[in-house]
Structure formats: structure tokens, C-alpha cells
Scaffold this motif. Structure first.
Motif, PDB file in Angstrom:
ATOM      1  N   SER A   1      38.553 -15.494 -37.889  1.00 50.57           N
ATOM      2  CA  SER A   1      39.310 -16.696 -38.230  1.00 50.57           C
ATOM      3  C   SER A   1      40.412 -16.982 -37.202  1.00 50.57           C
ATOM      4  CB  SER A   1      39.936 -16.546 -39.622  1.00 50.57           C
ATOM      5  OG  SER A   1      40.828 -15.438 -39.658  1.00 50.57           O
ATOM      6  N   ASP A   2      40.591 -18.261 -36.920  1.00 51.00           N
ATOM      7  CA  ASP A   2      41.642 -18.752 -35.998  1.00 51.00           C
ATOM      8  C   ASP A   2      41.523 -18.162 -34.594  1.00 51.00           C
ATOM      9  OD1 ASP A   2      43.011 -20.403 -37.891  1.00 51.00           O
ATOM     10  OD2 ASP A   2      43.914 -18.604 -38.757  1.00 51.00           O
ATOM     11  N   SER A   3      40.321 -17.815 -34.190  1.00 54.58           N
ATOM     12  CA  SER A   3      40.173 -17.193 -32.865  1.00 54.58           C
ATOM     13  C   SER A   3      40.612 -18.128 -31.745  1.00 54.58           C
ATOM     14  CB  SER A   3      38.722 -16.749 -32.644  1.00 54.58           C
ATOM     15  OG  SER A   3      37.844 -17.855 -32.725  1.00 54.58           O
ATOM     16  N   GLU A   4      40.262 -19.401 -31.851  1.00 59.75           N
ATOM     17  CA  GLU A   4      40.646 -20.346 -30.804  1.00 59.75           C
ATOM     18  C   GLU A   4      42.159 -20.502 -30.735  1.00 59.75           C
ATOM     19  OE1 GLU A   4      38.957 -21.733 -28.414  1.00 59.75           O
ATOM     20  OE2 GLU A   4      37.208 -20.586 -29.107  1.00 59.75           O
ATOM     21  N   ARG A   5      42.798 -20.478 -31.905  1.00 61.89           N
ATOM     22  CA  ARG A   5      44.262 -20.561 -31.929  1.00 61.89           C
ATOM     23  C   ARG A   5      44.878 -19.339 -31.252  1.00 61.89           C
ATOM     24  NH1 ARG A   5      46.964 -21.785 -37.623  1.00 61.89           N
ATOM     25  NH2 ARG A   5      45.798 -23.710 -37.199  1.00 61.89           N
ATOM     26  N   ILE A   6      44.305 -18.189 -31.504  1.00 57.85           N
ATOM     27  CA  ILE A   6      44.782 -16.957 -30.867  1.00 57.85           C
ATOM     28  C   ILE A   6      44.612 -17.038 -29.353  1.00 57.85           C
ATOM     29  CG2 ILE A   6      44.326 -14.476 -30.584  1.00 57.85           C
ATOM     30  CD1 ILE A   6      45.749 -14.973 -33.130  1.00 57.85           C
ATOM     31  N   TYR A   7      43.438 -17.449 -28.910  1.00 62.05           N
ATOM     32  CA  TYR A   7      43.167 -17.530 -27.471  1.00 62.05           C
ATOM     33  C   TYR A   7      44.114 -18.521 -26.784  1.00 62.05           C
ATOM     34  CZ  TYR A   7      38.714 -15.341 -28.850  1.00 62.05           C
ATOM     35  OH  TYR A   7      37.753 -14.508 -29.356  1.00 62.05           O
ATOM     36  N   THR A   8      44.330 -19.663 -27.435  1.00 59.02           N
ATOM     37  CA  THR A   8      45.201 -20.687 -26.853  1.00 59.02           C
ATOM     38  C   THR A   8      46.644 -20.189 -26.754  1.00 59.02           C
ATOM     39  OG1 THR A   8      43.828 -22.479 -27.731  1.00 59.02           O
ATOM     40  CG2 THR A   8      46.100 -23.024 -27.140  1.00 59.02           C
ATOM     41  N   ALA A   9      47.114 -19.521 -27.808  1.00 65.59           N
ATOM     42  CA  ALA A   9      48.484 -19.000 -27.796  1.00 65.59           C
ATOM     43  C   ALA A   9      48.666 -17.944 -26.714  1.00 65.59           C
ATOM     44  CB  ALA A   9      48.823 -18.415 -29.167  1.00 65.59           C
ATOM     45  N   ILE A  10      47.676 -17.101 -26.534  1.00 67.82           N
ATOM     46  CA  ILE A  10      47.748 -16.072 -25.494  1.00 67.82           C
ATOM     47  C   ILE A  10      47.825 -16.711 -24.112  1.00 67.82           C
ATOM     48  CG2 ILE A  10      46.395 -14.273 -24.334  1.00 67.82           C
ATOM     49  CD1 ILE A  10      45.490 -13.368 -27.126  1.00 67.82           C
TER      50      ILE A  10
ATOM     51  N   LEU B   1      51.691 -16.417 -33.644  1.00 66.75           N
ATOM     52  CA  LEU B   1      50.637 -15.403 -33.589  1.00 66.75           C
ATOM     53  C   LEU B   1      50.757 -14.428 -34.758  1.00 66.75           C
ATOM     54  CD1 LEU B   1      50.597 -14.667 -29.755  1.00 66.75           C
ATOM     55  CD2 LEU B   1      48.671 -15.536 -31.089  1.00 66.75           C
ATOM     56  N   ARG B   2      51.975 -14.050 -35.072  1.00 66.44           N
ATOM     57  CA  ARG B   2      52.183 -13.132 -36.201  1.00 66.44           C
ATOM     58  C   ARG B   2      51.715 -13.761 -37.510  1.00 66.44           C
ATOM     59  NH1 ARG B   2      55.275 -13.024 -40.225  1.00 66.44           N
ATOM     60  NH2 ARG B   2      56.529 -14.786 -39.455  1.00 66.44           N
ATOM     61  N   VAL B   3      52.079 -15.032 -37.728  1.00 69.34           N
ATOM     62  CA  VAL B   3      51.670 -15.730 -38.947  1.00 69.34           C
ATOM     63  C   VAL B   3      50.148 -15.809 -39.025  1.00 69.34           C
ATOM     64  CG1 VAL B   3      51.698 -17.958 -40.146  1.00 69.34           C
ATOM     65  CG2 VAL B   3      53.812 -17.050 -39.147  1.00 69.34           C
ATOM     66  N   THR B   4      49.526 -16.087 -37.879  1.00 68.80           N
ATOM     67  CA  THR B   4      48.063 -16.149 -37.842  1.00 68.80           C
ATOM     68  C   THR B   4      47.442 -14.808 -38.203  1.00 68.80           C
ATOM     69  OG1 THR B   4      48.156 -17.851 -36.119  1.00 68.80           O
ATOM     70  CG2 THR B   4      46.063 -16.695 -36.393  1.00 68.80           C
ATOM     71  N   MET B   5      48.028 -13.743 -37.690  1.00 70.37           N
ATOM     72  CA  MET B   5      47.507 -12.413 -38.001  1.00 70.37           C
ATOM     73  C   MET B   5      47.789 -12.036 -39.453  1.00 70.37           C
ATOM     74  SD  MET B   5      45.879 -11.651 -35.405  1.00 70.37           S
ATOM     75  CE  MET B   5      45.312 -10.167 -36.224  1.00 70.37           C
ATOM     76  N   ASP B   6      48.905 -12.517 -40.017  1.00 74.02           N
ATOM     77  CA  ASP B   6      49.181 -12.281 -41.434  1.00 74.02           C
ATOM     78  C   ASP B   6      48.077 -12.893 -42.289  1.00 74.02           C
ATOM     79  OD1 ASP B   6      51.478 -10.905 -40.871  1.00 74.02           O
ATOM     80  OD2 ASP B   6      52.852 -12.575 -41.303  1.00 74.02           O
ATOM     81  N   ARG B   7      47.691 -14.126 -41.929  1.00 76.93           N
ATOM     82  CA  ARG B   7      46.620 -14.788 -42.673  1.00 76.93           C
ATOM     83  C   ARG B   7      45.300 -14.032 -42.526  1.00 76.93           C
ATOM     84  NH1 ARG B   7      48.720 -19.773 -40.598  1.00 76.93           N
ATOM     85  NH2 ARG B   7      47.049 -19.780 -39.043  1.00 76.93           N
ATOM     86  N   PHE B   8      45.060 -13.566 -41.322  1.00 73.13           N
ATOM     87  CA  PHE B   8      43.823 -12.824 -41.073  1.00 73.13           C
ATOM     88  C   PHE B   8      43.774 -11.552 -41.934  1.00 73.13           C
ATOM     89  CE2 PHE B   8      41.434  -9.545 -38.793  1.00 73.13           C
ATOM     90  CZ  PHE B   8      40.235 -10.190 -38.562  1.00 73.13           C
ATOM     91  N   LEU B   9      44.919 -10.852 -42.013  1.00 72.73           N
ATOM     92  CA  LEU B   9      44.978  -9.623 -42.810  1.00 72.73           C
ATOM     93  C   LEU B   9      44.776  -9.915 -44.291  1.00 72.73           C
ATOM     94  CD1 LEU B   9      47.914  -7.716 -41.069  1.00 72.73           C
ATOM     95  CD2 LEU B   9      45.506  -7.047 -41.111  1.00 72.73           C
ATOM     96  N   GLU B  10      45.330 -11.048 -44.742  1.00 73.03           N
ATOM     97  CA  GLU B  10      45.146 -11.419 -46.148  1.00 73.03           C
ATOM     98  C   GLU B  10      43.668 -11.667 -46.453  1.00 73.03           C
ATOM     99  OE1 GLU B  10      47.576 -14.789 -46.939  1.00 73.03           O
ATOM    100  OE2 GLU B  10      49.481 -13.694 -46.703  1.00 73.03           O
ATOM    101  N   VAL B  11      43.023 -12.397 -45.547  1.00 73.61           N
ATOM    102  CA  VAL B  11      41.592 -12.680 -45.727  1.00 73.61           C
ATOM    103  C   VAL B  11      40.793 -11.391 -45.681  1.00 73.61           C
ATOM    104  CG1 VAL B  11      39.567 -13.829 -44.727  1.00 73.61           C
ATOM    105  CG2 VAL B  11      41.768 -15.026 -44.829  1.00 73.61           C
TER     106      VAL B  11
END
Length: 221
Positions: A55-64, A189-199
Motif C-alpha cells: 500500500s502507498d508504494s508510489e507515495r513512498i517512492y515519491t517522498a524518497i 512517511l511515518r504516517v504512511t508507515m503507520d497506516r501500513f502497519l495498521e493494515v
């Protein structure tokens, strides 16, 4: 004279401090350049391990990628707007130092010509006029460069205030902007990873088996 000795002391301290700031800024930017490279390498590794179907991989890549650009941008700005002006500033000192050395030489010539004139006056004779003319020429040259330095040294010393304030303002401002922007992006990025962990913890995320993943050519293995 006392005023000139004070000007010389101020100039020597000014040169020492400028060279130190230039050297330490070079060291800082070399470390920042290493950080730019390390951040880029780390980002590439994260993009490898964070699989595209997550989930949100493109968002992660763009932020990096944006973080990488921020690191590069702050390094380039500090190099252009801080290090290069500092290098130009430091290069002014040898020329002024050569003028100081010239004044010292002319001062010795002045003292020698003065003694020669006094000796000629004591002896009298045809060499007196020649000695007096030589002394007048040397005296004129010495007083010219002496006046030049009496004006130049305090003005140059006073000028350090506006120069350093401009340089340091730029340095601190660029660092502040970088840390604010990169901090916001890191928080995203942290918020995105928080969501990923919840899922992931809920069991809603299921990775596809390797045999179902699309290869680089677009065919299904």
C-alpha cells in the motif's frame, strides 16, 4: 604608531577567523555531501525492499525521491551562496598583506634615507642636496601607502560585520528551510508507515505469491 599597530592586530585576527570559517565550512559541506550520497543510497535500498504491490508504494517512492532532491539542493545552495563567497573573501587577505609588507619596506627605506640625510647635513658638501631629494621621494612614497593602509584596514575590518551577517543568515536560513521541509516529508512517511502497519496487523494486507507477480517484462510467472 599605536593606531596602525591596532589596525594590524585587528587585520591578523580577521584573517585568522575568516580562514577558520572557510575551512570549517568546507569540512561541513564535505560531510553534507557524504550525507547526500548516503541518503540517496539508503533511499534506493528502501525502494527495493518496499515492494510495488504494498500500500502507498508510489507515495513512498515519491517522498524518497523528494528527500534526495532536498539534500542535494541544500548542499548546492550552501556551496554557491556560502562557501564560494567565503573563498572570495579569504582571497582578499594576501593582497592586503602584500600592501602591509610594502609599507614595512618603505618604512625601512624612510628610516635609512632619514639617517643618510642627517649624516649628509652633518658633513655638508655637494651630496647634501642629493640626500635631501632622495629623502623627499622616499618620504612621499611612505606617507602615501601609510595613509592608504590607515584608511583601508579599519574600513575592511568594519566590513566584516555586514559580510558575516549575510553569510551566516544564508547558512542558518537554508538549514532551517531544509530541516523544516525534510521534517514534514519524513513525518508524511511515518504516517504512511503507520497506516501500513495498521493494515498489516489487521491481516487485511496479503502479499501475492511470487508465482503471481509480474516480471519486469510484463509477463506473469
Amino acid at each position: 604608531d599605536e593606531a596602525y599597530r591596532e589596525h594590524l592586530e585587528n587585520f591578523s585576527n580577521q584573517q585568522k577567523h575568516a580562514e577558520r570559517l572557510h575551512k570549517d565550512t568546507q569540512t561541513y559541506l564535505k560531510a553534507l555531501q557524504a550525507l547526500v550520497a548516503a541518503n540517496k543510497q539508503l533511499g534506493e535500498t528502501v525502494k527495493v525492499i518496499y515492494e510495488p504491490e504494498w500500500s502507498d508504494s508510489e507515495r513512498i517512492y515519491t517522498a524518497i525521491d523528494e528527500l534526495d532532491l532536498m539534500h542535494t539542493d541544500v548542499h548546492n545552495k550552501l556551496e554557491k551562496q556560502v562557501l564560494e563567497p567565503l573563498a572570495s573573501y579569504v582571497q582578499k587577505f594576501p593582497d592586503i598583506r602584500s600592501r602591509i609588507a610594502k609599507r614595512d619596506r618603505k618604512g625601512r627605506d624612510f628610516s635609512s634615507a632619514k639617517r643618510a640625510g642627517e649624516a649628509a647635513r652633518d658633513k655638508g658638501g655637494p651630496k647634501l642636496q642629493q640626500a635631501e631629494e632622495a629623502f623627499a621621494d622616499v618620504e612621499k612614497t611612505f606617507h602615501e601607502i601609510d595613509k592608504e593602509l590607515h584608511d583601508m584596514l579599519p574600513n575592511f575590518y568594519q566590513g566584516r560585520l555586514s559580510f558575516y551577517s549575510s553569510i551566516l543568515q544564508t547558512m542558518f536560513s537554508e538549514n532551517e528551510n531544509f530541516y523544516k521541509s525534510s521534517g514534514k516529508l519524513s513525518d508524511q512517511l511515518r504516517v504512511t508507515m503507520d497506516r501500513f502497519l495498521e493494515v498489516e496487523s489487521s491481516g487485511a494486507h496479503v502479499s501475492r505469491p511470487i508465482t503471481q507477480r509480474i516480471n519486469v517484462k510484463g509477463s506473469v510467472k
